[in-house]
Design a protein around this motif. Structure first.
Motif, PDB file in Angstrom:
ATOM      1  N   LEU A   1       2.189   1.606  -3.622  1.00 34.69           N
ATOM      2  CA  LEU A   1       1.176   2.020  -4.592  1.00 34.69           C
ATOM      3  C   LEU A   1       0.693   3.435  -4.330  1.00 34.69           C
ATOM      4  O   LEU A   1       0.500   4.219  -5.269  1.00 34.69           O
ATOM      5  CB  LEU A   1       0.003   1.045  -4.574  1.00 34.69           C
TER       6      LEU A   1
ATOM      7  N   ARG B   1       0.828  -1.205   0.000  1.00 32.11           N
ATOM      8  CA  ARG B   1       0.000   0.000   0.000  1.00 32.11           C
ATOM      9  C   ARG B   1       0.864   1.257   0.000  1.00 32.11           C
ATOM     10  O   ARG B   1       0.591   2.221  -0.726  1.00 32.11           O
ATOM     11  CB  ARG B   1      -0.924   0.000   1.218  1.00 32.11           C
TER      12      ARG B   1
ATOM     13  N   ARG C   1      -7.081   0.210  -5.128  1.00 37.82           N
ATOM     14  CA  ARG C   1      -5.812  -0.360  -4.669  1.00 37.82           C
ATOM     15  C   ARG C   1      -6.030  -1.236  -3.454  1.00 37.82           C
ATOM     16  O   ARG C   1      -5.426  -2.303  -3.320  1.00 37.82           O
ATOM     17  CB  ARG C   1      -4.819   0.769  -4.375  1.00 37.82           C
TER      18      ARG C   1
ATOM     19  N   SER D   1      -3.883   0.840 -10.976  1.00 36.37           N
ATOM     20  CA  SER D   1      -2.554   1.449 -10.876  1.00 36.37           C
ATOM     21  C   SER D   1      -2.452   2.764 -11.629  1.00 36.37           C
ATOM     22  O   SER D   1      -1.358   3.319 -11.765  1.00 36.37           O
ATOM     23  CB  SER D   1      -1.492   0.473 -11.397  1.00 36.37           C
TER      24      SER D   1
END
Length: 528
Positions: A78, A75, A91, A499
């Motif tokens: 990302l 996390r 996500r 993404s």
């Protein structure tokens, strides 16, 4: 459709047969009668072409290998690289579902245990990145185990393009698709229909209840009692859509599978589905090949990329999507042309067999880079001096000579002071695979000094478009006002990516496609 055949009834219909097969398997294994429809004669889509890297933070395979990772660290990574280009909720759904999906698949002996191979994340400069990487791969699979199903699997890309012999052992995307197809069929709840093209979605009282399709040339209505998952890839093979959403980028250079023309995307848009990031693709430099599409190629150890001014403008070893985006950015922002770029190298690159053979992202076919054939076709240029080479490719001779001399100095010192080539974990991993001769301490920097000299054009290729239908964290397709279109789900390149504009690591597209197909199946089965 006029003259449409009688409806067939299922619980779930999956449109597309790449990563969507994982969702189909998850639904069928939960007792849902599941139909997969595939536009072409083969299942597998672009996934069947791929190396089948699967990027999933905190998965069981990387933990077995001793990698210290979890979804919290994923996390952090990302969040740092994606930012506001995609909702954080997507996500979070991906991070939560990924490890669970791998755990479930590995309980089925047909999937066996996935393998971690140490492919670094693509943004080492950001928090949460792992030099060891999070990418896992399916184990090889004996083709014969598919039995009568084997002819359904899309042929390897080099077989389709150049007639390469089909290996009896399936690897990469071939292995993933072969295993998923067999597992899906062995549930007893799965059906596959190839040569079946989605034409429109059937909507009743605001919800999707099935599809109208053309199957073997015959119009059919296929009902889905619970819902439809659109997992049909992007629109990279559709020249009209690329011209609309990605002006200046041709469909002729893509690596995407032939069926990826955006039909599922258009069908959903026709009933009010919202979209996001349609200007994006999974970009990659493509080495031009005579009479064929470019080769997705990242094995540069020697030589430099130069623009029309004869100048370097990037680390030639950047992860492919980063390199592709840099080509596109420079093409759009500079007065100098960057597409095509020219890769300039010397005789030692030709002499180093490993530099053209056997890499995961290069053709697994010996002899594909035939120097004389490339020269005869006019694709490859050869000259005894850099000045002569510059004249052949139309760049200023002084600039090219100066560029190469400056790079050679970096190669001898071991440090690329302009673009830091050879410092990132990704750079060094590829260098280890080709094991080149170098004149200095950095295996990513080979002096360009042994005549004759060569140049070959590099164009902006892609692994497929990546923008698509906007979804929520259950993979349900949304309207522009944020409301859910009942019964409609999306994953893979039909879905706007979790993404955003970023490619986090090797296997990002396949991992995300699998995860959101799985998420959709859980929701359809009442487990979402």
């Amino acid at each position: 459709m006029s003259g449409t055949a009688e409806s067939e009834h299922y619980d779930v219909i999956v449109v597309g047969s790449g990563g969507g097969l994982i969702g189909a398997y998850a639904a069928a294994s939960r007792g849902l009668r599941t139909l997969v429809i595939e536009k072409t004669e083969y299942v597998g889509g672009t996934t069947a072409y791929s190396g089948a890297g699967i990027w999933l933070p905190g998965n069981a395979a990387e933990l077995r290998a001793g990698v210290r990772d979890d979804i919290d660290l994923g996390r952090v990574y990302l969040d740092a690289i994606v930012g506001d280009d995609s909702p954080a909720s997507l996500r979070e759904a991906f991070l939560t579902a990924g490890p669970r999906m791998i755990d479930e698949l590995e309980k089925n002996p047909l999937f066996q245990w996935f393998e971690w191979l140490g492919v670094p994340d693509y943004f080492p400069e950001h928090p949460g990145s792992l030099a060891e990487g999070r990418t896992i791969f399916p184990p090889d699979f004996q083709r014969s185990l598919l039995g009568d199903l084997e002819p359904l699997v899309r042929r390897p890309i080099w077989t389709e393009r150049w007639g390469a012999e089909i290996d009896p052992v399936m690897s990469g995307g071939q292995a993933l698709i072969g295993r998923a197809l067999l597992a899906f069929m062995e549930t007893g709840n799965g059906t596959v229909r190839v040569n079946t093209e989605l034409r429109s979605l059937i909507v009743e009282e605001g919800s999707v209840v099935g599809v109208e399709a053309l199957s073997e040339g015959v119009p059919v209505r296929l009902r889905a009692g619970k819902g439809v998952i659109l997992a049909a890839g992007g629109y990279e093979r559709n020249a009209e859509l690329r011209g609309r959403y990605q002006p200046g980028i041709t469909d002729e250079w893509t690596q995407g599978a032939p069926g990826n023309t955006g039909g599922a995307l258009e069908a959903a848009m026709a009933i009010g589905a919202d979209t996001h990031l349609l200007d994006e693709s999974w970009f990659a430099p493509g080495l031009v090949v005579p009479g064929s599409r470019p080769v997705f190629y990242t094995s540069v150890w020697s030589g430099v990329f130069v623009n029309a001014a004869g100048r370097r403008y990037m680390n030639e070893r950047l992860p492919y999507d980063r390199a592709g985006h840099e080509m596109l950015r420079m093409q759009r922002e500079s007065e100098v042309s960057h597409i095509p770029t020219y890769w300039v190298f010397d005789q030692r690159q030709i002499a180093n067999e490993k530099a053209f053979e056997g890499l995961p992202v290069a053709p697994s076919m010996r002899g594909w880079f035939d120097v004389e054939r490339f020269l005869e076709a006019g694709v490859l240029k050869r000259a005894d001096t850099l000045e002569e080479l510059a004249a052949q490719i139309g760049v200023p001779a002084g600039a090219l000579t100066e560029t190469v001399e400056r790079f050679n100095g970096f190669a001898q010192s071991g440090k690329d002071e302009d673009f830091q080539r050879g410092e990132a974990p990704w750079d060094l991993m590829i260098a280890q695979q080709v094991a080149p001769h170098t004149d200095g301490p950095n295996p990513c920097l080979g002096v360009v000094g042994e005549a004759p000299f060569y140049a070959v054009p590099i164009v902006l290729s892609d692994l497929g478009t990546k923008g698509g239908l906007r979804t929520d964290d259950h993979a349900r397709v949304l309207r522009a006002d944020g409301s859910v279109i009942g019964g409609l789900y999306a994953s893979g390149n039909t879905m706007a990516p979790m993404s955003g504009r970023i490619y986090p690591g090797a296997g990002g597209p396949v991992g995300s496609s699998m995860a959101f197909s799985y998420i959709a199946a859980l929701d359809l089965a009442g487990e979402g």
